[in-house]
Each structure stands twice: as C-alpha cells, then as structure tokens.
Design an enzyme around this catalytic site. Structure first.
Site, PDB file in Angstrom:
ATOM      1  CD  GLN A 205      -2.563   1.291   2.626  1.00  0.00           C
ATOM      2  OE1 GLN A 205      -2.008   0.919   3.661  1.00  0.00           O
ATOM      3  NE2 GLN A 205      -3.748   1.877   2.649  1.00  0.00           N
TER       4      GLN A 205
ATOM      5  N   GLY B  20      -5.887   4.400   4.487  1.00  0.00           N
ATOM      6  CA  GLY B  20      -6.926   3.826   5.336  1.00  0.00           C
ATOM      7  C   GLY B  20      -7.012   2.321   5.179  1.00  0.00           C
ATOM      8  CB  THR B  21      -8.426  -0.192   7.494  1.00  0.00           C
ATOM      9  OG1 THR B  21      -9.581   0.613   7.738  1.00  0.00           O
ATOM     10  CG2 THR B  21      -7.451  -0.016   8.639  1.00  0.00           C
TER      11      THR B  21
ATOM     12  N   GLY C 203     -14.909   1.636  18.104  1.00  0.00           N
ATOM     13  CA  GLY C 203     -16.014   1.375  17.176  1.00  0.00           C
ATOM     14  C   GLY C 203     -16.940   0.374  17.861  1.00  0.00           C
TER      15      GLY C 203
ATOM     16  CG  HIS D 166      27.244   1.820  35.985  1.00  0.00           C
ATOM     17  ND1 HIS D 166      28.398   1.097  35.794  1.00  0.00           N
ATOM     18  CD2 HIS D 166      27.183   2.694  34.955  1.00  0.00           C
ATOM     19  CE1 HIS D 166      29.007   1.529  34.710  1.00  0.00           C
ATOM     20  NE2 HIS D 166      28.292   2.484  34.182  1.00  0.00           N
TER      21      HIS D 166
HETATM   22  P1  TTP Z   1      -4.514   2.276  12.833  1.00  0.00           P
HETATM   23  O1  TTP Z   1      -4.068   1.856  14.195  1.00  0.00           O
HETATM   24  O2  TTP Z   1      -5.818   2.943  12.696  1.00  0.00           O
HETATM   25  O3  TTP Z   1      -3.412   3.172  12.136  1.00  0.00           O
HETATM   26  P2  TTP Z   1      -1.853   3.175  12.338  1.00  0.00           P
HETATM   27  O4  TTP Z   1      -1.335   1.807  12.567  1.00  0.00           O
HETATM   28  O5  TTP Z   1      -1.236   3.894  11.199  1.00  0.00           O
HETATM   29  O6  TTP Z   1      -1.618   3.986  13.689  1.00  0.00           O
HETATM   30  P3  TTP Z   1      -1.847   5.547  14.044  1.00  0.00           P
HETATM   31  O7  TTP Z   1      -3.323   5.786  14.046  1.00  0.00           O
HETATM   32  O8  TTP Z   1      -1.245   5.662  15.393  1.00  0.00           O
HETATM   33  O9  TTP Z   1      -1.100   6.377  13.019  1.00  0.00           O
HETATM   34  O10 TTP Z   1      -4.528   1.004  11.858  1.00  0.00           O
HETATM   35  C1  TTP Z   1      -5.144  -0.217  12.150  1.00  0.00           C
HETATM   36  C2  TTP Z   1      -4.422  -1.300  11.384  1.00  0.00           C
HETATM   37  O11 TTP Z   1      -4.490  -1.075   9.975  1.00  0.00           O
HETATM   38  C3  TTP Z   1      -2.958  -1.354  11.696  1.00  0.00           C
HETATM   39  O12 TTP Z   1      -2.562  -2.698  11.714  1.00  0.00           O
HETATM   40  C4  TTP Z   1      -2.300  -0.622  10.544  1.00  0.00           C
HETATM   41  C5  TTP Z   1      -3.218  -0.895   9.391  1.00  0.00           C
HETATM   42  N1  TTP Z   1      -3.308   0.171   8.392  1.00  0.00           N
HETATM   43  C6  TTP Z   1      -2.902  -0.092   7.097  1.00  0.00           C
HETATM   44  O13 TTP Z   1      -2.431  -1.193   6.772  1.00  0.00           O
HETATM   45  N2  TTP Z   1      -3.039   0.903   6.170  1.00  0.00           N
HETATM   46  C7  TTP Z   1      -3.546   2.127   6.471  1.00  0.00           C
HETATM   47  O14 TTP Z   1      -3.653   2.976   5.575  1.00  0.00           O
HETATM   48  C8  TTP Z   1      -3.956   2.378   7.828  1.00  0.00           C
HETATM   49  C9  TTP Z   1      -4.527   3.709   8.219  1.00  0.00           C
HETATM   50  C10 TTP Z   1      -3.817   1.369   8.755  1.00  0.00           C
END
Ligand code: TTP
Length: 411
Positions: A78, A83-84, A139, A319
């Site tokens: 990615q 985002g996820t 959530g 130490h």
């Molecule tokens: P988050 O914990 O929401 O995002 P993050 O890991 O970047 O942390 P922070 O919010 O502190 O910056 O993500 C949830 C999971 O998804 C985590 O395993 C990382 C993954 N993720 C991705 O793979 N791609 C992405 O674009 C995002 C936002 C998250």
C-alpha cells in the site's frame, strides 16, 4: 481460509518507537507483534497470508519471507496509507476472488480459541467483538435481537452496546466489490464502511472474543508484553528454559527464559516472567522483576533494578539505575544513576502526550518511553509519562519533567 493482515500503517500514536520501524514489528516477548497475530491466525485456520505493508515495509518482508508455519505468505504494497479499506484493496490481487477472506489488524493480539471461532463457521460473514467498560473510545457494534451484527458506530457518546469491533472479520466473496468506499470525515478509506455494507447485505455473526488487545499507544506495548510474557512457559514448554550462561550465584524465580548467548552474572535476582534474549547480559548484582523483556544484546549492569519493562536490542542500563514500567528503544543508553519515576503522588493514572494532547494511560504505574538511541546523563531523573525522541539526550543531573517529543516528530 485466506487471510489478510494489515501492517502498512504509520503508527503515529506509537511515536517515537515507530520513527524507524513499523508498529507491527515492535517486540512482544520473543517475536514481533504481527508474528503473534500471524501465528494465532495460522493456528486458528488461515491457509494463506497476505501481509499488507507500506511504512517501513522491508523489515516486515525480511522477517516473514515467503512461508510461515507451513502457510504461504505474500505481500501487498500500500504505497500511501489512505486507510484500512484501501489496504485491503491493495491485497485484492493476491486473493482468490471466489472465496471468502479473513482480515485482521496486524497491530492487535488475539487469542487462538477466539480466532478459531471466527474462522470456524465455514466462511460465513463475521466480525470479532470484545466487551469493554469504556465503549465510547472504540467502534461499537450494533446487534439485532437474534444476535447478528447490524452495524458499527465510531466512538459514540451513547454506545448501543459494550461490544467493540476487534478488527477481525470474515468477509464474503461479494465484499471484493464493496471495497471502494468514500473518504470518511477523518479523511481515510475505512474498513468499517465495508463492514457496514456487509451488515446491510448479509447476516453477520458477532463472535465474542475472550481476549483482544489493540496495540496503538506506547503503554499498550507494555500490556502486550505482559500478556505474552505471562504465557512464556506454555510457548517454551517449561518455566525455566536456560540456554545461556547463568551464574550459580544468581537466583531465578518463576518463569525465566534465557536464550543461548545470554549471560546472567553473580548476585542477580530474576523474578519471572522474564525473557532474556540472545547476547544480553545481566549483572553482577542486578534485580530484574516480572514482565520484563531484555532484548538482544541489551545490558543491565551492577545495582540496577528493572521492572515490567521492555528493553529493546542493544539498550544499556549500566549502573545504579531504576527502570520501571518503561520502554527503552534500541541502543538507548542510561548514564549511571538515571532513575525513572513510574507513579504519581496523587495515585492517579499516569498521562502521556499523544499527538499534542495529554492522554490517560489508565495505568497507575507507568514510566517512560525512549526513542532509539536516546541517551541520559549521569544522575538524571525522568518523570512518569515522559517520552524522549529518537537520539534525544538528557544532560547530567537533569530532571526531565515534561514530554520531549516535538510536534513535527508526531507526524
Ligand atoms: P490504525 O491503528 O488505525 O493506524 P496506524 O497503525 O497507522 O496507527 P496511528 O493511528 O497511530 O497512526 O490502523 C489499524 C491497522 O491497519 C494497523 O494494523 C495498521 C493498518 N493500516 C494499514 O495497513 N493501512 C492504512 O492505511 C492504515 C490507516 C492502517
């Protein structure tokens, strides 16, 4: 079932520990955080793994290679952390598009029986849930009277249930077509929006997880180590696995694992669960207390007490020091006599700065978080909750009362 593990995030809330490494590669007992997730998934029924990587991807790739526990491993890149949902979309090309698939967060710990229950029902749509006392911070899942999940609401003021989304899903074949979601209010393409569509179109089982830990903030890395160090005896088949050198004048109590090439010198007392990784040395005359990880090549010297802490590879506390409930990054160096405070006088939970705001850790005992390479001068004192930046320094005799991570380092 084919399984996608999300491991591309920037982990900004985990700064400074993620300045130079991906959050899923942070050490939890004997392996990186995401390796616990992957191994639990394999034990629960994953037949292939796709790791979505992006930020600091090389470490994740080289750690896993192309196979783990008899299961093939692929990587999907990615390029921008949008985002996820976008992360899962990046993985789509590696998936068989006529079969359901599992998605797991790579920065969460799951227990195997709970994941097995998620995988167990022949690929019917499902989401893992976990019951918490403060659902408004997560959530929250909405459920119907017959027990199906009907939706998810982010951080609601009036939570519809105490069940929160544990970031573990079984998505149906059709979900391949539902991955293109609109940007959310916080500007991300969110997997929870995909879940909303799945809930609208399918019956979605809510699978109640017995145990789950989201590891997003520094103190959650301590909690992750507390969990996995407490289970060391099961993973090493022994409460006392000694492959390194232990002086006959050292005392070990409880579960203690000393890897080959590690050394515990005369006069040391270790109260497990403690894992001493290869090349580490402890003592003489040191006291190492429970839930402590002493990383590869780390050094704990004379008259040092360490308790409930993570010392990453190469960290040195030479130490006359005290380290409690703290995380010391790779190659941190404590000057002689450096002391860490881990308790407030008013007994309230210790707070820490996160992205410009003071946040409660929920922990009465919580020390400090030091970025890789940070160095303290002799006789310095570090106040509870303080973070020091990567390669940061503290002068001799200095008392650090407040966080030292600048705004630009939070991004
Ligand atoms: P988050 O914990 O929401 O995002 P993050 O890991 O970047 O942390 P922070 O919010 O502190 O910056 O993500 C949830 C999971 O998804 C985590 O395993 C990382 C993954 N993720 C991705 O793979 N791609 C992405 O674009 C995002 C936002 C998250």
């Amino acid at each position: 079932m084919q399984t996608v593990i999300l491991a591309a995030g920037r982990g900004t809330r985990m700064r400074p520990l993620t300045d130079r490494r991906a959050k899923p590669m942070l050490p939890v007992a004997e392996k990186p955080l995401v390796a616990h997730t992957a191994d639990a998934a394999i034990e629960a029924g994953a037949t292939s793994l796709t790791l979505v990587v992006g930020y600091e991807a090389d470490d994740v790739r080289s750690y896993f290679g192309d196979e783990r526990g008899g299961v093939p491993v692929e990587f999907a890149v990615q390029t921008e952390q949008r985002g996820t949902a976008d992360a899962v979309r990046a993985a789509a090309a590696t998936l068989d598009d006529d079969a359901p698939f599992v998605v797991l967060n790579g920065d969460a710990l799951y227990d195997v029986p709970s994941l097995a229950a998620l995988y167990g029902d022949g690929g019917t749509p499902a989401v893992g849930s976990y019951s918490v006392t403060n659902p408004s911070s997560y959530g929250v899942l909405e459920t119907s009277d017959d027990g199906y999940v009907t939706g998810v609401v982010e951080k609601p003021e009036n939570p519809p249930s105490s069940l929160v989304n544990a970031g573990a899903y079984v998505f149906p074949v059709e979900a391949h077509g539902w991955l293109d979601v609109a940007e959310s209010d916080r500007g991300e393409l969110e997997l929870t929006d995909v879940l909303t569509t799945v809930c609208e179109q399918c019956d979605v089982r809510g699978v109640a997880f017995d145990r789950w830990l989201d590891v997003g903030r520094p103190w959650e890395l301590l909690e992750a180590n507390e969990w996995k160090l407490a289970e060391l005896d099961a993973r090493f088949d022994s409460i006392r696995r000694i492959d390194g050198d232990v002086s006959e004048h050292a005392e070990l109590h409880g579960t203690v694992v000393v890897e080959a090439g590690a050394e515990i010198r005369s006069g040391v007392v270790v109260e497990g669960p403690v894992l001493v990784r290869r090349g580490a040395t402890i003592g003489p005359n040191a006291y190492v207390r429970g839930h402590t990880l002493i990383g590869e090549g780390a050094k704990v010297g004379h008259a040092v007490e360490v308790k409930n802490s993570v010392l990453m590879a190469g960290a040195t506390v030479g130490h006359l020091s005290y380290v409690g409930d703290s995380i010391l990054g790779r190659d941190v160096n404590f000057g002689a006599g450096t002391k860490v405070a881990n308790l407030r006088h008013d007994g309230e939970a210790v707070r820490q700065m996160l992205k410009g705001k003071l946040v409660s850790s929920g922990r009465r005992k919580y020390g400090v978080v030091l970025g890789d390479g940070a160095k303290t001068g002799i006789n310095s004192s570090l106040n509870a909750g303080v973070r020091l930046p990567t390669d940061g320094t503290v002068r001799p005799g200095e008392t650090v009362l407040y966080d030292r991570i600048g705004e630009s380092e939070e991004k």
